[in-house]
Design an enzyme around this catalytic site. Structure first.
Site, mmCIF file in Angstrom:
data_model
loop_
_atom_site.group_PDB
_atom_site.id
_atom_site.type_symbol
_atom_site.label_atom_id
_atom_site.label_comp_id
_atom_site.label_asym_id
_atom_site.label_seq_id
_atom_site.Cartn_x
_atom_site.Cartn_y
_atom_site.Cartn_z
ATOM 1 N N GLY A 600 -51.156 23.604 -19.426
ATOM 2 C CA GLY A 600 -52.488 24.139 -19.679
ATOM 3 C C GLY A 600 -52.617 24.605 -21.111
ATOM 4 N N GLY A 602 -54.972 27.508 -23.166
ATOM 5 C CA GLY A 602 -55.981 28.542 -22.968
ATOM 6 C C GLY A 602 -56.234 29.264 -24.264
ATOM 7 N N PHE A 604 -55.151 31.982 -25.180
ATOM 8 C CA PHE A 604 -53.970 32.640 -25.694
ATOM 9 C C PHE A 604 -53.027 31.662 -26.378
ATOM 10 C CE2 PHE A 604 -49.687 34.349 -25.115
ATOM 11 C CZ PHE A 604 -49.854 35.590 -25.685
ATOM 12 N N GLY A 605 -53.030 30.421 -25.978
ATOM 13 C CA GLY A 605 -52.134 29.432 -26.553
ATOM 14 C C GLY A 605 -51.824 28.373 -25.514
ATOM 15 N N VAL A 607 -49.666 26.566 -22.518
ATOM 16 C CA VAL A 607 -48.901 27.011 -21.356
ATOM 17 C C VAL A 607 -47.940 25.891 -20.936
ATOM 18 C CG1 VAL A 607 -49.054 28.020 -19.062
ATOM 19 C CG2 VAL A 607 -50.976 28.229 -20.632
ATOM 20 N N LYS A 621 -46.499 31.099 -21.576
ATOM 21 C CA LYS A 621 -47.589 31.020 -22.547
ATOM 22 C C LYS A 621 -47.059 31.336 -23.934
ATOM 23 C CE LYS A 621 -51.283 32.031 -19.487
ATOM 24 N NZ LYS A 621 -52.622 32.538 -19.318
ATOM 25 N N ASP A 718 -63.517 36.603 -19.498
ATOM 26 C CA ASP A 718 -63.468 35.155 -19.524
ATOM 27 C C ASP A 718 -63.202 34.606 -18.127
ATOM 28 O OD1 ASP A 718 -63.700 32.734 -20.726
ATOM 29 O OD2 ASP A 718 -61.636 32.642 -21.443
#
Ligand SMILES: *[C@@H]1O[C@H](CO)[C@@H](O)[C@H](O)[C@H]1NC(C)=O
Ligand SMILES: *[C@@H]1O[C@H](CO)[C@@H](O)[C@H](O)[C@H]1NC(C)=O
Ligand SMILES: *[C@@H]1O[C@H](CO)[C@@H](O)[C@H](O)[C@H]1NC(C)=O
Ligand SMILES: *[C@@H]1O[C@H](CO)[C@@H](O)[C@H](O)[C@H]1NC(C)=O
Ligand SMILES: *[C@@H]1O[C@H](CO)[C@@H](O)[C@H](O)[C@H]1NC(C)=O
Ligand SMILES: *[C@@H]1O[C@H](CO)[C@@H](O)[C@H](O)[C@H]1NC(C)=O
Ligand SMILES: *[C@@H]1O[C@H](CO)[C@@H](O)[C@H](O)[C@H]1NC(C)=O
Length: 924
Positions: A600, A602, A604-605, A607, A621, A718
């Site tokens: 994934g 996202g 945040f960065g 995954v 992550k 979010d």
């Protein structure tokens, strides 16, 4: 610095003039008279500024009065600052211009740095004597004055103008405004009718909107797609929204008549790829036929977040001739930044663009904690040259007569005011400067007694000689732990010299004070003194050895965390205590097979999938953090995450922090995201309505815990179906909570985009603030997705002229067409009553006004009630089935109250057992 002489006088001019343009200040540096210019701005001279010199430029091309003079400063190592009065809490545009105009007839052109207070602003490089260099920032005033400083330079420095414009309301509000200043890089008016820029009075805030056809020193627009044409209207455009761009700018635009609209922006002196932001301004300014649409996809050079859905300016703005303004914070821009808009297949018109602004963030330097003391010290001597340096005493460069240490908030360590004609008492302000090591006040005309210096815990050298000090030598001098040298000769001191001072092993000069005498017993007690000195020395050795040992121990403990600033050690120890697991990077590399499988991406960065040596599956992550501040922020978030435990929140397993890499480790959720199970391949689709209701309930519980179980409440910001993850039992857990403060490159800027449509609370546009009710709005959208299976934004599913799930569902509920709402792929056994009820709940959540939306706890109760209807319909016996089902899932029967009690998040919260109030929100 406090008010300078300059200000006091300036304000006298200002008050009458300001009436014309509230919140404006136009300072004509080097000028001699006040006047109004050709666009009606009132200028005042900086004639009361004490230092630097005024001179005339020899201008040929630009004959604006404010450019006919400059104030210039010699090449030296002090800074020169202008202090400007502002109102704390308001936002301002600060602009400085530099038009050389060959004022000094020197072939070497100036180059120097500019700061706003302690914060670096820009480097001014003159390459051409006839073109003004302009630099601009948007700042939130955090103190009652701003100081514009020309920093030390080996070249002559000069300045032509300083302008101040006050914004209103939430214009240019950003979540990060207390940590960053916004340095404006480009502000472009597309489709401009001439090369002239648009500013006051067309822009009431006097921003300068450069024409897209004029040349700029900061950027170039290249690679414009063929078929790009200008569009202009004379009809009014509604612009009183968000950043309020001027109507004249919005009345022109460019359109990609061949289907695409592209610009590549080349940034001339680009060193700001990181920490940038952008505002885009759109308005439909053509009268389209009812059968026509203008819809396009946007691709931005900063990578995601994009505007993920096709942009339909008219719909997003709520009509034609209205402003639609998506904004992006936290983006990084490459040197060559391509901006691409492409018409969608079902659109009859090409993309449009009216204007944009690009800025970068300059991290605010808060300067020295000693600045208050120093401001009050210099205000005692307002007419002295040494008090005029202005800005922060230490940052970005120190005043010439102080030295500072290199802490991030530097302390003054040395203060040299020898021979400065100081009069009066020794300033009281000096006695609290705990970082001070050297103090030089010799050779002045200071009077009065020596104050209590015991606050100067680090002082080593004190020079007070050659003054007119009176009174006795205070005993406290003898107790200064680090004192090495004390000079008090040639004053009018009197009384007995404290024996403690004489016993101290220091350099001590006290001659030339007629009234001062040695203690009488001193001579006879030499032996005692020597013995006590030996005793004291032994004691000191012992103490020193003890502390040395203690410190070593501490260091060993801290060593584990690498080279972190000391401020973090406490936090880390707390983390340790919280038993947050810290993974070694190597361990993670093994678990993820060197970051092999991406599962994934996202905010945040990225995954990755991983498996620990004990076969636990994990989601990893990864996030790059470059700044120390970013690491702090990261560790804060980790501390927070480690305290959040709830079965409907994805479990946080630990973190890893090594150099630039910060990693969060979560439990792996086998079944992926809810979005995949609503719109993925047919075999993944959740076809049981009851199961979808359970997912809704699980999600609501997760959110309820964030809102009610944590203190202060955590707002997710979010929520969307791709952030709801499912475990192997298809139970839902909320992910990515608590991360909203972390941004990809390490500062705490959130990845949230104002322009992401679909889940975003419409009131956010007005208030610019997230509340729990913003999460409720997003949750309402999730409910509508669970019911219908549709993407929140779609051009196919919702019929003509409707793209948004909310308007579609509202229309159906109003017309009673509820069967149409339910997902066609659901098993048809569901009870339409419960679907109806869930739809009503969803529509309550997405009410435009926050006040009208229920809280998440109320929503949860309603979902549970709707769930009961469904269960009764399908089984006839609710309770036992329910409990049985839950136990089979591996949850204890009473798991509703099984929150971890050790968690900070449960302290202020016990789950409420309020009966659902079905009447309150008109759901029945
Ligand atoms: C400027 O600010 C100072 C306080 O910093 C205040 O005393 C002074 O009155 C202000 N001047 C005006 C004209 O508001
Ligand atoms: C600058 O110009 C003004 C009038 O244009 C003149 O009165 C003044 O003497 C000039 N100053 C210098 C330093 O040349
Ligand atoms: C100088 O200013 C006058 C009006 O003040 C204007 O008419 C003229 O064009 C200007 N000259 C240049 C070279 O800009
Ligand atoms: C400006 O400041 C930067 C660092 O902030 C420094 O590297 C540079 O040398 C300075 N330039 C001048 C002209 O002082
Ligand atoms: C753009 O469209 C016009 C007609 O609308 C056509 O004449 C022109 O060749 C097109 N240009 C390109 C590069 O496709
Ligand atoms: C839209 O309608 C107008 C008449 O109102 C017609 O001339 C035009 O061709 C139509 N355009 C499209 C794209 O259908
Ligand atoms: C100190 O003050 C005296 C008299 O007021 C003056 O003559 C002298 O120049 C001053 N010295 C300095 C360094 O300012």
């Amino acid at each position: 610095m406090d008010i300078t002489f300059l200000l006091v006088i300036l304000q006298g001019f200002l008050l009458p003039l300001l009436k014309a343009q509230p919140g404006f200040l136009n300072l004509d540096c080097g000028g001699t008279i006040a006047y109004a210019d050709d666009i009606g701005l009132r200028w005042i001279p900086d004639s009361n500024y004490l230092f630097g010199k005024r001179t005339n430029t020899s201008l040929t091309s630009d004959n604006k009065t404010q450019y006919k003079t400059v104030r210039y400063f010699p090449a030296d190592d002090r800074k020169y600052c202008y202090n400007l009065n502002v109102t704390t809490g308001l936002r301002y545009l600060v602009r400085a211009t530099f038009l050389h105009g060959n004022f000094d007839d020197n072939s070497v052109y100036p180059k120097f740095n500019l700061s706003l207070g302690a914060t670096y602003w820009d480097t001014i490089t003159i390459t051409d004597v006839t073109t003004p260099v302009t630099t601009e920032m948007v700042v939130l005033a955090q103190s009652p004055f701003l100081s514009v400083c020309l920093l030390a330079s080996s070249s002559v420095r000069f300045i032509s103008t300083i302008e101040l414009r006050q914004f209103i309301g939430s214009m240019y509000y950003s979540e990060f405004e207390r940590q960053y200043l916004m340095f404006m890089v480009a502000r472009i008016n597309f489709g401009a009718l001439s090369n002239a820029s648009v500013r006051y009075p067309d822009d009431p805030f006097d921003r300068i909107w450069e024409s897209d056809s004029s040349k700029s020193a900061n950027y170039q627009l290249v690679d414009v797609s063929p078929g790009t044409q200008k569009l202009a209207t004379t009809k009014p455009v509604y612009v009183s929204w968000d950043e309020e761009p001027p109507m004249k700018v919005m009345q022109t635009a460019v359109v990609g008549n061949n289907g695409t609209l592209t610009y590549t922006i080349y940034f001339a002196n680009n060193n700001f790829q990181r920490h940038a932001g952008a505002y885009l301004y759109f308005a439909e300014i053509e009268d389209l036929n009812p059968n026509e649409t203008r819809q396009f996809e946007a691709r931005f050079p900063w990578g995601p977040p994009h505007l993920e859905v096709p942009v339909n300016v008219m719909e997003n703005a709520g009509g034609k001739y209205r402003l639609y303004e998506p904004a992006f914070f936290d983006i990084s821009l490459p040197l060559l930044a391509p901006l691409k808009f492409r018409q969608t297949n079902d659109s009859s018109r090409g993309p449009i663009l009216n204007a944009f602004e690009i800025f970068k963030y300059n991290l605010i330097n808060f300067g020295s904690p000693d600045s208050t003391a120093m401001d009050s010290l210099v205000s005692i001597y307002p007419q002295k040259e040494w008090t005029q340096e202005g800005g922060d005493p230490c940052s970005p460069i120190p005043w010439t007569w102080v030295q500072c240490n290199s802490d991030s908030q530097p302390r003054i360590i040395s203060l040299k005011l020898s021979g400065k004609n100081l009069t009066g008492n020794i300033p009281q302000q000096l006695t609290n400067m705990s970082g001070l090591v050297e103090l030089h006040l010799d050779g002045n005309s200071l009077r009065g007694v020596i104050p209590d210096f015991s606050g100067l815990r680090n002082i080593q050298i004190i020079h007070l000689e050659n003054n007119a000090l009176t009174g006795s030598l205070p005993l406290s001098l003898a107790n200064l732990p680090k004192l090495k040298e004390l000079y008090v000769q040639n004053n009018n001191l009197s009384g007995e010299i404290p024996a403690g001072l004489l016993r101290k092993n220091i350099i001590f000069f006290y001659a030339g004070n007629p009234g001062l005498y040695l203690p009488s017993k001193e001579a006879n007690n030499n032996l005692v003194i020597i013995l006590s000195v030996i005793g004291a020395v032994l004691m000191l050795i012992f103490i020193a050895a003890f502390y040395f040992y203690k410190c070593k121990q501490k260091e060993n403990k801290r060593g584990k965390f690498g080279n972190l600033p000391t401020g973090q050690s406490k936090l880390l120890r707390e983390l340790d205590a919280e038993s947050t697991h810290r993974f070694e990077l190597s361990e993670i590399m093994v678990a993820t097979k060197n970051f092999e499988k991406v599962i994934g991406k996202g905010g945040f960065g990225t995954v990755y999938y991983g498996k620990l040596s004990d076969r636990t599956e994990i989601a990893v992550k990864v996030h790059d953090i470059k700044s120390k501040q970013g690491i702090d922020e990261f560790l804060n978030e980790v501390a927070l995450l480690s305290r959040i435990h709830h079965r409907n929140l994805v479990k946080f397993l630990g973190y890893s922090q090594e150099e630039d890499t910060s990693i969060l480790v979560y439990e792996f959720m086998n079944e992926g995201t809810l979005a995949e199970h609503l719109r993925g391949p047919p075999e993944k689709k959740i076809v049981s309505w009851l199961q979808r209701m359970e997912i809704a309930e699980d999600t609501a519980k997760g959110i309820e815990y964030l809102h009610k179980g944590c203190s202060p409440a955590i707002i997710h910001r979010d929520l969307k179906t791709s952030n709801i993850l499912l475990d192997k039992n298809m139970r839902a857990k909320v992910s990515d909570f608590g991360l909203s403060k972390l941004m990809p490159d390490g500062s705490h800027i959130s990845t949230m985009v104002k322009g992401t449509i679909g889940y975003l609370d419409p009131e956010y546009y007005v208030t610019q603030r997230f509340t729990e009710k913003s999460d409720v709005y997003s949750f309402g959208i999730i409910l509508l997705e669970l019911i219908s299976g549709y993407n929140p934004i779609s051009s196919e599913n919702f019929g003509d002229s409707c793209e948004y799930i909310v308007s579609w569902a509202r229309g159906l509920v109003e017309s009673g067409d509820i069967e149409i709402i339910a997902d066609k792929s659901l098993e048809p056994t569901y009870d339409i009553e419960s679907v109806w009820k869930m739809t009503k709940i969803a529509l309550m959540c997405v009410k435009p006004s926050r006040l009208e939306r229920p809280s998440i706890s109320e929503v949860l109760k309603e979902i549970q009630a709707a769930s009961m209807i469904e269960q009764k319909a399908s089984t006839g016996s609710v309770e036992s089935t329910d409990l049985f089902a839950r136990e089979a899932m591996g949850y204890p029967p009473n798991f509703d109250v099984a929150y971890s009690t050790s968690s900070e998040c449960t302290d202020s919260y016990t789950e409420s057992f309020i009966q659902p109030d079905l009447t309150k929100f008109n759901i029945n």
